[in-house]
Design a protein around this motif. Structure first.
Motif, PDB file in Angstrom:
ATOM      1  N   VAL A 265      40.810  44.192  48.992  1.00 45.52           N
ATOM      2  CA  VAL A 265      40.085  45.288  49.635  1.00 45.52           C
ATOM      3  C   VAL A 265      38.599  45.203  49.311  1.00 45.52           C
ATOM      4  CG1 VAL A 265      39.838  47.790  49.793  1.00 45.52           C
ATOM      5  CG2 VAL A 265      42.110  46.789  49.542  1.00 45.52           C
ATOM      6  N   GLN A 266      38.298  44.924  48.053  1.00 44.79           N
ATOM      7  CA  GLN A 266      36.894  44.809  47.639  1.00 44.79           C
ATOM      8  C   GLN A 266      36.181  43.727  48.446  1.00 44.79           C
ATOM      9  OE1 GLN A 266      37.320  43.969  43.466  1.00 44.79           O
ATOM     10  NE2 GLN A 266      37.478  46.134  42.895  1.00 44.79           N
ATOM     11  N   ALA A 267      36.833  42.579  48.575  1.00 41.99           N
ATOM     12  CA  ALA A 267      36.222  41.467  49.308  1.00 41.99           C
ATOM     13  C   ALA A 267      35.906  41.897  50.738  1.00 41.99           C
ATOM     14  CB  ALA A 267      37.153  40.263  49.302  1.00 41.99           C
ATOM     15  N   GLN A 268      36.855  42.610  51.320  1.00 42.66           N
ATOM     16  CA  GLN A 268      36.668  43.093  52.691  1.00 42.66           C
ATOM     17  C   GLN A 268      35.481  44.055  52.773  1.00 42.66           C
ATOM     18  OE1 GLN A 268      40.617  44.256  53.996  1.00 42.66           O
ATOM     19  NE2 GLN A 268      39.751  44.998  55.921  1.00 42.66           N
ATOM     20  N   GLU A 269      35.447  45.021  51.820  1.00 46.15           N
ATOM     21  CA  GLU A 269      34.380  46.019  51.825  1.00 46.15           C
ATOM     22  C   GLU A 269      33.013  45.382  51.585  1.00 46.15           C
ATOM     23  OE1 GLU A 269      36.870  49.892  50.113  1.00 46.15           O
ATOM     24  OE2 GLU A 269      35.806  48.585  48.743  1.00 46.15           O
TER      25      GLU A 269
END
Lengths: 179, 179
Positions: A59-63
């Motif tokens: 999720v972090q990578a996406q954000e």
């Protein structure tokens, strides 16, 4: 993506009751929170609780617009006035590859608020609020603020050269900034 | 040049008495004033009082980093909620040569707050407060705000690509934003 901060705050007031002017501004502003705390409370210091490199989760990578596993600087701080009254708990995630050396040094040196670092380097950027809400405090937050009060929180991105430079989640008790 | 907003506001409080949290933030912030008014008062409109091209005078040219006589867009507006309660009087000076066509069009179309124009075009910028103070209202301001109250005022530059994109002077009565 920018949310409609006005609508989000109205929703929040429906469930929590009225927010003060200072609370609404702290949740909505696209300006430096350090500057606001400076004028409300006096010169602000940050105390770093955690600072470490981590591999970005899904999720972090996406954000952050990076690849899973890319290195991010994880920083958790408490902003306070003269290291006394804790005011805001902030977690920041910074993809380290994007940083210039001086900026990176200051960020890792810790204990300098991000707003002041941006100012020091005359960084032209924009801030995009992605979430505004309320949540129950975990034990760490209860301990930091010495209260069981419901917490106000928001997340936003500082965008620089069309990419997320820093993603920040700020949290403070509903019982603070009431005046 | 950036001033120390904290010190300036302390000085102001010595002569005027306490400022409210909202007043201090409105004078100090480097974020969008439109966003702040939106969450404090509801969706903000601007009413354009004057909009015209002028040749830059000596001091203006110096402040804007352009040559004397260069064309600037002069715009005086009142920001208000639903065109009812007047909240902030704002004068902006924009060197027109620096603007891209779309941005220029929106600025000249009037009646769109500058904060919203910057957001629409995802402009990365920084704001630099150059003056904070108090002054007696002239007849026009007395008339707009329907008060003789002393006025709070500040000037700041919106910097884009290392040059002054817009210079703004905002003014509002000391009797407003007291809650």
């Amino acid at each position: 993506m920018n949310i409609n901060v006005m609508d989000e705050i109205k929703e929040l007031e429906k469930s929590l009751g009225n927010l003060s002017s200072a609370q609404k501004i702290l949740l909505a502003t696209d300006g430096s929170v350090t500057t606001i705390l400076d004028v409300l409370k006096g010169h602000i210091n940050v105390k770093t609780l955690v600072q470490e490199f981590r591999g970005a989760e899904d999720v972090q990578a996406q954000e952050l617009g990076i690849d899973k596993g890319d290195t991010v600087n994880y920083r958790a701080v408490v902003m306070s006035h003269d290291s006394k009254e804790p005011l805001i708990h902030a977690i920041s995630l910074t993809p380290v590859d994007k940083l210039t050396n001086n900026f990176k040094e200051d960020l890792l040196k810790a204990d300098i608020p991000i707003g002041r670092i941006l100012k020091k380097y005359n960084i032209e950027s924009r801030r995009e609020v992605t979430h505004i809400g309320a949540e129950k405090p975990d034990d760490e937050l209860k301990d930091i603020f010495n209260t069981d009060s419901i917490m106000l929180t928001r997340s936003y991105n500082i965008i620089y050269k069309d990419a997320v430079l820093i993603r920040i989640k700020e949290t403070f008790p509903y019982s603070l900034f009431r005046e």
